[in-house]
Design a protein around this motif. Sequence first.
Motif, PDB file in Angstrom:
ATOM      1  N   TRP A   1      39.238  31.814  45.779  1.00  8.28           N
ATOM      2  CA  TRP A   1      40.397  32.650  45.812  1.00  8.28           C
ATOM      3  C   TRP A   1      40.116  34.065  46.299  1.00  8.28           C
ATOM      4  CZ3 TRP A   1      44.860  30.376  44.965  1.00  8.28           C
ATOM      5  CH2 TRP A   1      44.837  29.351  44.284  1.00  8.28           C
TER       6      TRP A   1
ATOM      7  N   THR B   1      45.449  28.080  37.436  1.00 10.42           N
ATOM      8  CA  THR B   1      45.095  28.711  38.715  1.00 10.42           C
ATOM      9  C   THR B   1      45.871  29.981  38.803  1.00 10.42           C
ATOM     10  OG1 THR B   1      47.301  28.285  40.013  1.00 10.42           O
ATOM     11  CG2 THR B   1      45.638  26.594  40.132  1.00 10.42           C
TER      12      THR B   1
ATOM     13  N   TRP C   1      43.614  31.722  49.380  1.00  5.74           N
ATOM     14  CA  TRP C   1      42.705  30.557  49.251  1.00  5.74           C
ATOM     15  C   TRP C   1      41.940  30.178  50.472  1.00  5.74           C
ATOM     16  CZ3 TRP C   1      40.236  27.923  45.509  1.00  5.74           C
ATOM     17  CH2 TRP C   1      39.723  26.572  45.852  1.00  5.74           C
TER      18      TRP C   1
ATOM     19  N   LEU D   1      40.757  37.462  39.329  1.00  8.72           N
ATOM     20  CA  LEU D   1      40.521  36.640  39.942  1.00  8.72           C
ATOM     21  C   LEU D   1      38.841  36.056  39.871  1.00  8.72           C
ATOM     22  CD1 LEU D   1      41.806  37.275  43.602  1.00  8.72           C
ATOM     23  CD2 LEU D   1      42.628  35.857  42.048  1.00  8.72           C
TER      24      LEU D   1
ATOM     25  N   THR E   1      43.218  23.210  45.949  1.00 12.12           N
ATOM     26  CA  THR E   1      42.414  23.937  45.060  1.00 12.12           C
ATOM     27  C   THR E   1      42.197  22.921  43.708  1.00 12.12           C
ATOM     28  OG1 THR E   1      44.357  24.458  43.737  1.00 12.12           O
ATOM     29  CG2 THR E   1      43.519  25.963  45.547  1.00 12.12           C
TER      30      THR E   1
END
Length: 316
Positions: free
Chosen positions: A287, A31, A300, A280, A210
């Motif tokens: 995100w 992530t 998020w 990102l 996520t």
Amino acid sequence: MLAAMTNARFSLSIDTHTFSVVETANFVDLTPWHHFGFTAANAAILEAIEGYSIIHIVDLSPTHCMQIPTLIDAIARLEGPPMVKLTVPGVSKDFPPMLDLAYEELGSKLVNFARSRNVMLEFRVVPSNHANGFASLIDQLRLQHLVYAENGTEALVMNCDMMLHYIPEESLSPLPNANSTPYTFEPSPNRSLRTMLRFAFNYLWIPYDTVDTFLPKGSKQRQWYEADICWKIQNVIAQEGLQRVERVESKSRWMQRMRNAEFRGVNFGEEAVLEVKTMLDEHAGGWGVKKEEEDILLTWKGHNVVFATAWVPASA
């Protein structure tokens, strides 16, 4: 959700497993949680070190220097890149992920990597840990400051990636002598279970939510990821004193702590925000990033996740 996390904790015990360098890098890359901080910090560091011939970076991070290669790459692009001194505290066994490589070996790899980028890097490990506020590390920095303060060519950078919240709450005490630990640390007051459950849910539901966007169910990577979240929740709820290393606290509280320590915040420029947005783009949708006064926040699905701040001594 709690049942799923319990199963993950049972199947893979993340607090006993040691990761290889490649496994650690892959774990961090799952992530943008850490890379958000890497990118924002690198941008702030590059701006702060302009004009210095020696850069002393103290890296406080649970990710075992995973940020440093990206920072070296950025420094290598500077005209006449400065010499880099990298100091890290000794490996802590108190929180995952744990590395299966001695820090001296890791340092050798980083030195060789820097050399391949035509950057001179010195690497040093100081036996120290979060439980006493990195007291040994701070003492070493004081000694080095006495050596280098006169020539004024060395910039000192404290890079704290997800580490400050691991340090126990401090109660200031008079120092018996100059060699004493700057703070004494005491367990926090008793807390109610309901409060801790609320703190854990309000913050740690996000990484769990996520996972469906980038890892298939049943995969080993997903089990490690969920086991890490489970470890954090259990640590927040079930542990006290020095055994509770996860401290989920508000941004405003940390801002006030920094001001109380006589630091002032500095602004992240638009270029730093653009670099975070570009980073990102490599991750799944959902995100985002936003600017809040001087700081940058990772989001998020519109919810605040973590924030990045940059500070300098108030007298600077």
